[in-house]
Design a protein around this motif. Structure first.
Motif, PDB file in Angstrom:
ATOM      1  N   PHE A   1       0.864  -1.174   0.000  1.00  0.00           N
ATOM      2  CA  PHE A   1       0.000   0.000   0.000  1.00  0.00           C
ATOM      3  C   PHE A   1       0.903   1.227   0.000  1.00  0.00           C
ATOM      4  CE2 PHE A   1       0.368  -1.264   4.409  1.00  0.00           C
ATOM      5  CZ  PHE A   1       0.312  -0.106   5.180  1.00  0.00           C
ATOM      6  N   THR A   2       0.350   2.425   0.100  1.00  0.00           N
ATOM      7  CA  THR A   2       1.099   3.651  -0.149  1.00  0.00           C
ATOM      8  C   THR A   2       1.406   4.419   1.122  1.00  0.00           C
ATOM      9  OG1 THR A   2       0.023   3.842  -2.295  1.00  0.00           O
ATOM     10  CG2 THR A   2       1.036   5.836  -1.419  1.00  0.00           C
ATOM     11  N   VAL A   3       2.643   4.867   1.237  1.00  0.00           N
ATOM     12  CA  VAL A   3       3.042   5.803   2.291  1.00  0.00           C
ATOM     13  C   VAL A   3       3.767   6.961   1.626  1.00  0.00           C
ATOM     14  CG1 VAL A   3       5.209   4.571   2.827  1.00  0.00           C
ATOM     15  CG2 VAL A   3       4.224   6.145   4.505  1.00  0.00           C
ATOM     16  N   THR A   4       3.442   8.173   2.043  1.00  0.00           N
ATOM     17  CA  THR A   4       4.107   9.378   1.551  1.00  0.00           C
ATOM     18  C   THR A   4       4.528  10.218   2.748  1.00  0.00           C
ATOM     19  OG1 THR A   4       2.018  10.585   1.379  1.00  0.00           O
ATOM     20  CG2 THR A   4       2.780   9.425  -0.606  1.00  0.00           C
ATOM     21  N   SER A   5       5.333  11.240   2.459  1.00  0.00           N
ATOM     22  CA  SER A   5       5.837  12.091   3.518  1.00  0.00           C
ATOM     23  C   SER A   5       6.098  13.490   2.987  1.00  0.00           C
ATOM     24  CB  SER A   5       7.141  11.507   4.075  1.00  0.00           C
ATOM     25  OG  SER A   5       7.701  12.363   5.039  1.00  0.00           O
ATOM     26  N   THR A   6       5.818  14.489   3.792  1.00  0.00           N
ATOM     27  CA  THR A   6       6.219  15.854   3.446  1.00  0.00           C
ATOM     28  C   THR A   6       7.642  16.116   3.930  1.00  0.00           C
ATOM     29  OG1 THR A   6       5.252  16.721   5.489  1.00  0.00           O
ATOM     30  CG2 THR A   6       3.850  16.728   3.514  1.00  0.00           C
ATOM     31  N   SER A   7       8.209  15.189   4.706  1.00  0.00           N
ATOM     32  CA  SER A   7       9.561  15.340   5.246  1.00  0.00           C
ATOM     33  C   SER A   7      10.637  14.827   4.302  1.00  0.00           C
ATOM     34  CB  SER A   7       9.689  14.590   6.576  1.00  0.00           C
ATOM     35  OG  SER A   7       8.729  15.022   7.513  1.00  0.00           O
ATOM     36  N   VAL A   8      10.303  13.821   3.496  1.00  0.00           N
ATOM     37  CA  VAL A   8      11.301  13.212   2.604  1.00  0.00           C
ATOM     38  C   VAL A   8      10.582  12.550   1.431  1.00  0.00           C
ATOM     39  CG1 VAL A   8      11.385  10.973   3.813  1.00  0.00           C
ATOM     40  CG2 VAL A   8      13.384  11.766   2.533  1.00  0.00           C
ATOM     41  N   ASP A   9      11.180  12.637   0.254  1.00  0.00           N
ATOM     42  CA  ASP A   9      10.681  11.930  -0.928  1.00  0.00           C
ATOM     43  C   ASP A   9      11.331  10.563  -1.003  1.00  0.00           C
ATOM     44  OD1 ASP A   9       9.064  14.049  -1.833  1.00  0.00           O
ATOM     45  OD2 ASP A   9      10.769  14.987  -2.862  1.00  0.00           O
ATOM     46  N   HIS A  10      10.603   9.589  -1.537  1.00  0.00           N
ATOM     47  CA  HIS A  10      11.147   8.239  -1.694  1.00  0.00           C
ATOM     48  C   HIS A  10      12.473   8.282  -2.460  1.00  0.00           C
ATOM     49  CE1 HIS A  10      11.266   3.934  -2.001  1.00  0.00           C
ATOM     50  NE2 HIS A  10      11.382   4.018  -3.307  1.00  0.00           N
ATOM     51  N   GLY A  11      13.507   7.692  -1.885  1.00  0.00           N
ATOM     52  CA  GLY A  11      14.819   7.614  -2.512  1.00  0.00           C
ATOM     53  C   GLY A  11      15.692   8.841  -2.297  1.00  0.00           C
ATOM     54  N   ALA A  12      15.159   9.880  -1.685  1.00  0.00           N
ATOM     55  CA  ALA A  12      15.907  11.127  -1.485  1.00  0.00           C
ATOM     56  C   ALA A  12      16.597  11.138  -0.122  1.00  0.00           C
ATOM     57  CB  ALA A  12      14.969  12.326  -1.597  1.00  0.00           C
ATOM     58  N   ALA A  13      17.495  12.093   0.040  1.00  0.00           N
ATOM     59  CA  ALA A  13      18.195  12.261   1.315  1.00  0.00           C
ATOM     60  C   ALA A  13      17.251  12.841   2.363  1.00  0.00           C
ATOM     61  CB  ALA A  13      19.393  13.181   1.132  1.00  0.00           C
ATOM     62  N   TRP A  14      17.459  12.411   3.598  1.00  0.00           N
ATOM     63  CA  TRP A  14      16.716  12.985   4.716  1.00  0.00           C
ATOM     64  C   TRP A  14      16.914  14.498   4.744  1.00  0.00           C
ATOM     65  CZ3 TRP A  14      13.193  10.435   7.182  1.00  0.00           C
ATOM     66  CH2 TRP A  14      13.354   9.125   7.663  1.00  0.00           C
ATOM     67  N   SER A  15      15.925  15.217   5.212  1.00  0.00           N
ATOM     68  CA  SER A  15      16.079  16.631   5.532  1.00  0.00           C
ATOM     69  C   SER A  15      16.934  16.723   6.796  1.00  0.00           C
ATOM     70  CB  SER A  15      14.711  17.266   5.806  1.00  0.00           C
ATOM     71  OG  SER A  15      13.881  17.162   4.682  1.00  0.00           O
ATOM     72  N   ASP A  16      17.547  17.872   7.018  1.00  0.00           N
ATOM     73  CA  ASP A  16      18.357  18.046   8.225  1.00  0.00           C
ATOM     74  C   ASP A  16      17.572  17.717   9.490  1.00  0.00           C
ATOM     75  OD1 ASP A  16      20.588  18.777   6.786  1.00  0.00           O
ATOM     76  OD2 ASP A  16      20.430  20.919   7.253  1.00  0.00           O
ATOM     77  N   GLU A  17      16.275  18.043   9.510  1.00  0.00           N
ATOM     78  CA  GLU A  17      15.453  17.815  10.693  1.00  0.00           C
ATOM     79  C   GLU A  17      15.406  16.348  11.102  1.00  0.00           C
ATOM     80  OE1 GLU A  17      14.554  19.699   8.098  1.00  0.00           O
ATOM     81  OE2 GLU A  17      14.407  21.678   9.023  1.00  0.00           O
ATOM     82  N   GLN A  18      15.534  15.428  10.128  1.00  0.00           N
ATOM     83  CA  GLN A  18      15.463  14.005  10.434  1.00  0.00           C
ATOM     84  C   GLN A  18      16.837  13.399  10.738  1.00  0.00           C
ATOM     85  OE1 GLN A  18      13.100  15.261   7.930  1.00  0.00           O
ATOM     86  NE2 GLN A  18      11.942  15.249   9.834  1.00  0.00           N
TER      87      GLN A  18
END
Length: 179
Positions: A16-33
């Motif tokens: 099933f599907t999971v999305t995030s406003t914090s990180v895109d699939h395959g992308a680097a974490w944001s500094d916050e994470q």
């Protein structure tokens, strides 16, 4: 990358599907994470939103795991159990020390740093890129029945026979060696 696939020997499960406003699939974490031990790091758990879980889902668990950590067993950054089936989103920062953004029935298990909270990414400098598997597990039970002080590995073992579906988002991080 297929090395260290954390799902290779687990029972297959519906997707099933999971999305995030914090990180895109395959992308680097944001500094916050990232870990608060790194410049700009804040140990904030990512925002997560999911949909399309299989029929019969009675609860969810969320895990964040780095199979590339130089430990022989990877590194568990976050594990949350007993999220009610009616919940389909966790806000960024839900995994703080008190679990302030989690539903009442949900609880955080101690991560590999033995803290019951989200701990950000901090791959060793010069070790290369690490993958972070952010997984929402759809379960066929309302409560998975593990104690709050169990390890994420015990949670995973206990969940194995109860997983109806798995939504996966992968983030990355790399710390370069100091010059």
């Amino acid at each position: 990358m297929t090395a260290n696939n954390p799902f290779a020997r687990l029972p297959e499960a519906a997707s099933f599907t999971v999305t995030s406003t914090s990180v895109d699939h395959g992308a680097a974490w944001s500094d916050e994470q990232l870990s608060s031990g790194l410049p700009g790091g804040k140990d904030l758990s990512p925002h997560l939103s999911w949909s399309g879980a299989p029929e019969g889902t009675k609860s969810y668990a969320v895990t964040v795991y780095d199979p590339d950590a130089p430990t022989g067993s990877g590194f568990w950054h976050w594990a949350v159990a007993d999220i009610p089936a009616a919940v389909s989103e966790l806000p960024e920062g839900a995994g703080d020390e008190t679990g302030s953004g989690l539903p009442d029935s949900a609880f955080q298990l101690p991560n590999d740093a033995r803290m019951a909270r989200y701990i950000g990414a901090a791959p060793p400098a010069g070790h290369g890129p690490h993958r972070y598997f952010i997984v929402v597990h759809a379960l066929d039970v309302e409560s998975i029945g593990v104690p709050a002080d169990a390890t994420p590995a015990v949670l995973g073992f206990t969940m194995a026979g109860h997983i109806l579906g798995r939504a996966v988002l992968t983030a990355t991080a790399e710390t370069t060696a100091a010059a």
